[in-house]
Structure formats: structure tokens, C-alpha cells
Design a protein around this motif. Structure first.
Motif, PDB file in Angstrom:
ATOM      1  N   THR A 165     -21.734   7.898 -25.674  1.00  0.00           N
ATOM      2  CA  THR A 165     -21.968   6.967 -24.571  1.00  0.00           C
ATOM      3  C   THR A 165     -21.230   7.391 -23.301  1.00  0.00           C
ATOM      4  OG1 THR A 165     -22.082   5.263 -26.260  1.00  0.00           O
ATOM      5  CG2 THR A 165     -21.988   4.510 -23.978  1.00  0.00           C
ATOM      6  N   GLU A 187     -18.600 -11.730 -23.333  1.00  0.00           N
ATOM      7  CA  GLU A 187     -18.591 -10.327 -22.895  1.00  0.00           C
ATOM      8  C   GLU A 187     -18.078 -10.162 -21.459  1.00  0.00           C
ATOM      9  OE1 GLU A 187     -18.677  -8.008 -24.879  1.00  0.00           O
ATOM     10  OE2 GLU A 187     -20.447  -7.907 -26.168  1.00  0.00           O
ATOM     11  N   SER A 200     -14.889  -8.432 -21.337  1.00  0.00           N
ATOM     12  CA  SER A 200     -14.780  -7.090 -21.912  1.00  0.00           C
ATOM     13  C   SER A 200     -15.118  -6.009 -20.885  1.00  0.00           C
ATOM     14  CB  SER A 200     -15.731  -6.968 -23.111  1.00  0.00           C
ATOM     15  OG  SER A 200     -15.867  -5.629 -23.528  1.00  0.00           O
ATOM     16  N   HIS A 244     -16.284  -3.092 -21.894  1.00  0.00           N
ATOM     17  CA  HIS A 244     -17.201  -2.178 -22.575  1.00  0.00           C
ATOM     18  C   HIS A 244     -18.561  -2.109 -21.879  1.00  0.00           C
ATOM     19  CE1 HIS A 244     -19.121  -0.155 -25.973  1.00  0.00           C
ATOM     20  NE2 HIS A 244     -17.902   0.066 -26.431  1.00  0.00           N
ATOM     21  N   LEU A 266     -21.438  -1.968 -23.147  1.00  0.00           N
ATOM     22  CA  LEU A 266     -22.378  -2.891 -23.811  1.00  0.00           C
ATOM     23  C   LEU A 266     -22.195  -4.297 -23.252  1.00  0.00           C
ATOM     24  CD1 LEU A 266     -21.969  -1.772 -27.549  1.00  0.00           C
ATOM     25  CD2 LEU A 266     -23.934  -1.308 -26.069  1.00  0.00           C
ATOM     26  N   GLY A 275     -13.855  -0.535 -31.020  1.00  0.00           N
ATOM     27  CA  GLY A 275     -14.866   0.157 -31.809  1.00  0.00           C
ATOM     28  C   GLY A 275     -15.662  -0.740 -32.738  1.00  0.00           C
ATOM     29  N   LEU A 276     -15.449  -2.060 -32.641  1.00  0.00           N
ATOM     30  CA  LEU A 276     -16.136  -2.987 -33.548  1.00  0.00           C
ATOM     31  C   LEU A 276     -16.831  -4.127 -32.825  1.00  0.00           C
ATOM     32  CD1 LEU A 276     -13.292  -3.233 -36.222  1.00  0.00           C
ATOM     33  CD2 LEU A 276     -15.464  -2.025 -36.512  1.00  0.00           C
ATOM     34  N   VAL A 327     -16.026  -8.008 -30.256  1.00  0.00           N
ATOM     35  CA  VAL A 327     -15.139  -8.935 -29.536  1.00  0.00           C
ATOM     36  C   VAL A 327     -15.297 -10.342 -30.121  1.00  0.00           C
ATOM     37  CG1 VAL A 327     -15.178  -7.645 -27.348  1.00  0.00           C
ATOM     38  CG2 VAL A 327     -16.946  -9.358 -27.786  1.00  0.00           C
ATOM     39  N   ASN A 355     -20.865  -5.088 -34.068  1.00  0.00           N
ATOM     40  CA  ASN A 355     -21.783  -4.458 -35.017  1.00  0.00           C
ATOM     41  C   ASN A 355     -21.802  -5.218 -36.342  1.00  0.00           C
ATOM     42  OD1 ASN A 355     -19.418  -3.523 -36.289  1.00  0.00           O
ATOM     43  ND2 ASN A 355     -19.481  -1.595 -35.160  1.00  0.00           N
ATOM     44  N   THR A 383     -19.209   9.552 -32.193  1.00  0.00           N
ATOM     45  CA  THR A 383     -19.394   8.255 -31.553  1.00  0.00           C
ATOM     46  C   THR A 383     -18.896   7.122 -32.436  1.00  0.00           C
ATOM     47  OG1 THR A 383     -21.060   6.716 -30.669  1.00  0.00           O
ATOM     48  CG2 THR A 383     -21.767   8.112 -32.475  1.00  0.00           C
ATOM     49  N   GLY A 384     -18.525   6.051 -31.802  1.00  0.00           N
ATOM     50  CA  GLY A 384     -18.162   4.844 -32.525  1.00  0.00           C
ATOM     51  C   GLY A 384     -19.389   4.054 -32.931  1.00  0.00           C
ATOM     52  N   ASP A 385     -20.526   4.414 -32.378  1.00  0.00           N
ATOM     53  CA  ASP A 385     -21.773   3.712 -32.679  1.00  0.00           C
ATOM     54  C   ASP A 385     -22.195   4.030 -34.120  1.00  0.00           C
ATOM     55  OD1 ASP A 385     -23.914   2.071 -32.202  1.00  0.00           O
ATOM     56  OD2 ASP A 385     -24.569   3.130 -30.396  1.00  0.00           O
ATOM     57  N   ASN A 426     -11.116   5.750 -24.973  1.00  0.00           N
ATOM     58  CA  ASN A 426     -11.114   6.171 -26.375  1.00  0.00           C
ATOM     59  C   ASN A 426     -11.052   7.681 -26.544  1.00  0.00           C
ATOM     60  OD1 ASN A 426     -11.612   3.573 -26.989  1.00  0.00           O
ATOM     61  ND2 ASN A 426     -13.734   3.840 -27.631  1.00  0.00           N
TER      62      ASN A 426
HETATM   63  P1  ADP Z   1     -18.701   4.631 -28.241  1.00  0.00           P
HETATM   64  O1  ADP Z   1     -18.055   5.712 -29.084  1.00  0.00           O
HETATM   65  O2  ADP Z   1     -20.185   4.747 -28.245  1.00  0.00           O
HETATM   66  O3  ADP Z   1     -18.119   4.563 -26.855  1.00  0.00           O
HETATM   67  P2  ADP Z   1     -17.110   2.324 -29.187  1.00  0.00           P
HETATM   68  O4  ADP Z   1     -16.184   3.015 -30.135  1.00  0.00           O
HETATM   69  O5  ADP Z   1     -16.553   1.825 -27.905  1.00  0.00           O
HETATM   70  O6  ADP Z   1     -18.426   3.220 -28.961  1.00  0.00           O
HETATM   71  O7  ADP Z   1     -17.781   1.078 -29.940  1.00  0.00           O
HETATM   72  C1  ADP Z   1     -18.422   1.246 -31.190  1.00  0.00           C
HETATM   73  C2  ADP Z   1     -19.290   0.057 -31.527  1.00  0.00           C
HETATM   74  O8  ADP Z   1     -18.509  -1.147 -31.555  1.00  0.00           O
HETATM   75  C3  ADP Z   1     -20.388  -0.229 -30.534  1.00  0.00           C
HETATM   76  O9  ADP Z   1     -21.520   0.577 -30.764  1.00  0.00           O
HETATM   77  C4  ADP Z   1     -20.653  -1.705 -30.809  1.00  0.00           C
HETATM   78  O10 ADP Z   1     -21.464  -1.848 -31.937  1.00  0.00           O
HETATM   79  C5  ADP Z   1     -19.288  -2.257 -31.109  1.00  0.00           C
HETATM   80  N1  ADP Z   1     -18.651  -2.827 -29.894  1.00  0.00           N
HETATM   81  C6  ADP Z   1     -17.547  -2.363 -29.268  1.00  0.00           C
HETATM   82  N2  ADP Z   1     -17.231  -3.128 -28.198  1.00  0.00           N
HETATM   83  C7  ADP Z   1     -18.177  -4.098 -28.123  1.00  0.00           C
HETATM   84  C8  ADP Z   1     -18.433  -5.191 -27.233  1.00  0.00           C
HETATM   85  N3  ADP Z   1     -17.661  -5.471 -26.173  1.00  0.00           N
HETATM   86  N4  ADP Z   1     -19.513  -5.967 -27.484  1.00  0.00           N
HETATM   87  C9  ADP Z   1     -20.315  -5.702 -28.531  1.00  0.00           C
HETATM   88  N5  ADP Z   1     -20.138  -4.699 -29.399  1.00  0.00           N
HETATM   89  C10 ADP Z   1     -19.085  -3.897 -29.219  1.00  0.00           C
END
Ligand code: ADP
Ligand code: MG
Length: 292
Positions: free
Chosen positions: A40, A71, A74, A76, A78, A104-105, A107, A120, A190-192, A240
Motif C-alpha cells: 500500500t 475512522e 485513524s 490509516h 483505509l 496491522g489489525l 481500530v 480485518n 504487506t499487512g493485508d 510501519n
Molecule cells: P499495509 O501493510 O497494507 O500498509 P497495515 O499493516 O497497516 O497494512 O494493516 C493491515 C490490515 O489491518 C489492513 O489491511 C486492514 O485489514 C487492517 N487495518 C489496519 N488499520 C485499519 C483501520 N484504521 N481500519 C480498518 N482496518 C484496518
């Protein structure tokens, strides 16, 4: 002492849109055997949009306004997508309290006395939310087309799914193909989740994918490659990614990334264009052949 060729190379890099922080990065780039990309904001634009809203037993507008209220706290990407969607629908956001981030999970927060969890599927399930079969199916269908499914629970019940899509940067495919042609192993981290990650990787032309990696584990993955004898570049943009950028033999930061990532990079891609990472390696090969 820095040989003149390296100094000249750093100057040439500046002309190419590369901020090369140290001569060593230019010297080591020639020896790279593997290049690892964050997904991302690195391979993708990092400006995702909500494409689908699926509400279970509550109005779509209610789902969106509650999710956006949470959100809104946050940072993030997303989260920004959810807030933008609620704003463009002209929704008023309820008050949210006791906001918490689970890196990574997902909020959580409390909205009008009810606990709200957004994230997630594993995150919601860990908190005791039941995700019925029909919802799980919706989630996998979104993921298989490269969308991130964000689940929303209100008051202990699954209330809906927001599907969020990010598009590739225009030169991502070209850059990856070039790097492979140059003989490097190309990976994505990725954390996805795995399904979304694989769908995006297919689009990009990467077949080595590490998904569901928690923020603190990205650097460990880089180290594991180094232990196997790889000389590793890591390309990333996020908070991250800072430890992985520092751990890599060459850390390549996206110019529009977060400050922490930029500070951790040995090379900064000023124009955000991944083709410039290819140029950096080519430049290194040229400079080092001149020194030898
Ligand atoms: P990436 O490596 O893509 O930057 P992250 O490690 O930040 O991803 O996040 C991994 C996953 O955690 C996201 O794909 C999502 O499912 C979930 N997540 C993280 N932050 C949020 C948020 N603020 N709202 C919803 N889901 C989130
Ligand atoms: Mg990122």
C-alpha cells in the motif's frame, strides 16, 4: 574516502530524481539480489476508495456514519477512504470516544454507548464477533479481485462490510518487469490478507508474496532473507516500513511517504516513481564498473 565516481554518481542521481543519502547505498545497490516492496502506497497509489457497502440489518448510511466516526481518529489510508465516503454522502458523524488502534489489525471505539470494532476478519473474530458464512463469502469475493474487506461490528454484532480498492501506480508493472529482467528476485510484503495480496501481486507480476505481516515483523522478514545470503533492497512509504528500511542493505523510501520512512531510507525516490528505483540500480552498476 569516497571515490570521485561515487560523488559524481550521487550528483547524477539528483538529476534523475534520486536523493542518495550515502555513497555506500550507491556502492551496495550493484550487488542487490532481492528487492522487497511494501504494497500500500508503494506498489499502489495509497489513495484507496470505498467501492462497496454491505450492511447487515441496519441502513447503509448508519453503517457508514458509525464507521466514519471511528475512522476519523485513524491515520490509516483505509480510514481516510471510509471518512471520505461518508463525507461525500453528506452524512453527519456521531460522537466517538475511547478510540484505540491495533496496528496491522484494526481500530475500536465507543459510539453512542456501543462498542465498535473495525478491521480485518481475524481481528473481529479475536474479539468474539461471529462472522457468518454468507459474510465470509462476501469477504473472499472482494479479496479475490484485490479489494480489502473491512468488517464493522457494532455492539458485538457484525454490522457490515466495506470493500476498499486501491489502484496500482502507473509504472509499477514496468518497474517490476525491469527489475526481474535485471536478475533480481522481486517480492511483496504487506499487512493485508493473503487473498487481496495475491490478487494485487498477480496484477503487478510478482509471485513471491508475504501477506498478513504485522508492522513489527517486516524488518524480521528482511533479516531472514539476508541470513539466507540475499543482498536486499526494501522499498516502502509507511511508518510501519521504517524498521525494514533500516534493516535492508539498501532502504529505498517513497518521496511522498511518511517522514519516518524518508528518514530511514538510504535512497529517496523524489518523484514517487518506481522506475526510478530501476534507475538507481543501473546508476550503481555504471558507477561501480568505472571504479573497478
Ligand atoms: P499495509 O501493510 O497494507 O500498509 P497495515 O499493516 O497497516 O497494512 O494493516 C493491515 C490490515 O489491518 C489492513 O489491511 C486492514 O485489514 C487492517 N487495518 C489496519 N488499520 C485499519 C483501520 N484504521 N481500519 C480498518 N482496518 C484496518
Ligand atoms: Mg505502505
Amino acid at each position: 574516502a569516497t571515490p570521485t565516481a561515487v560523488t559524481v554518481g550521487i550528483g547524477r542521481g539528483a538529476e534523475l530524481g534520486l536523493l542518495i543519502r550515502n555513497g555506500e547505498a550507491l556502492e551496495v545497490s550493484e550487488k542487490l539480489t532481492a528487492i522487497v516492496f511494501d504494497k500500500t502506497g508503494t506498489l499502489t497509489r495509497g489513495k484507496p476508495d470505498v467501492t462497496d457497502v454491505v450492511a447487515f440489518g441496519i441502513p447503509e448510511d448508519r453503517l457508514l456514519s458509525v464507521a466514519a466516526a471511528v475512522e476519523n481518529n485513524s491515520q490509516h489510508p483505509l480510514a481516510a477512504a471510509v471518512v471520505r465516503r461518508a463525507e461525500s454522502a453528506g452524512l453527519a458523524l456521531p460522537v466517538s470516544e475511547r478510540f484505540t488502534t491495533f496496528g496491522g489489525l484494526g481500530v475500536s471505539a465507543v459510539v453512542e454507548g456501543e462498542e465498535v470494532l473495525i478491521g480485518n476478519q481475524p481481528f473481529l473474530e479475536e474479539h468474539g464477533i461471529v462472522v457468518p458464512e454468507k459474510a465470509r463469502t462476501r469477504v473472499t469475493v472482494f479479496q479475490d479481485v484485490g479489494k480489502t474487506a473491512v468488517l464493522v461490528a457494532i455492539g458485538g454484532e457484525l454490522a457490515g462490510i466495506l470493500a476498499i480498492a486501491d489502484t496500482l501506480k502507473p509504472t509499477t508493472r514496468t518497474a517490476v518487469a525491469e527489475l526481474r529482467r535485471m536478475g533480481l528476485s522481486v517480492m511483496m510484503i504487506t499487512g493485508d490478507n493473503e487473498r487481496t495480496a495475491n490478487a494485487i501481486a498477480r496484477e503487478v507480476g510478482i509471485d513471491d508474496v508475504h501477506a498478513g505481516v504485522l508492522p513489527q515483523a517486516k524488518a524480521e522478514e528482511v533479516r531472514a532473507l539476508q541470513v539466507r545470503g540475499e543482498v536486499v533492497a526494501f522499498v516502502g512509504d509507511g511508518i510501519n516500513d521504517a524498521p525494514a528500511l533500516a534493516q535492508a542493505d539498501v532502504g529505498i523510501a517513497i518521496g511522498s511517504g511518511t517522514d519516518v520512512a524518508i528518514e530511514s531510507g538510504d535512497i529517496v525516490l523524489v518523484r514517487d516513481d518506481l522506475v526510478d528505483a530501476v534507475a538507481a540500480i543501473e546508476l550503481s552498476r555504471k558507477v561501480m564498473s568505472r571504479i573497478k
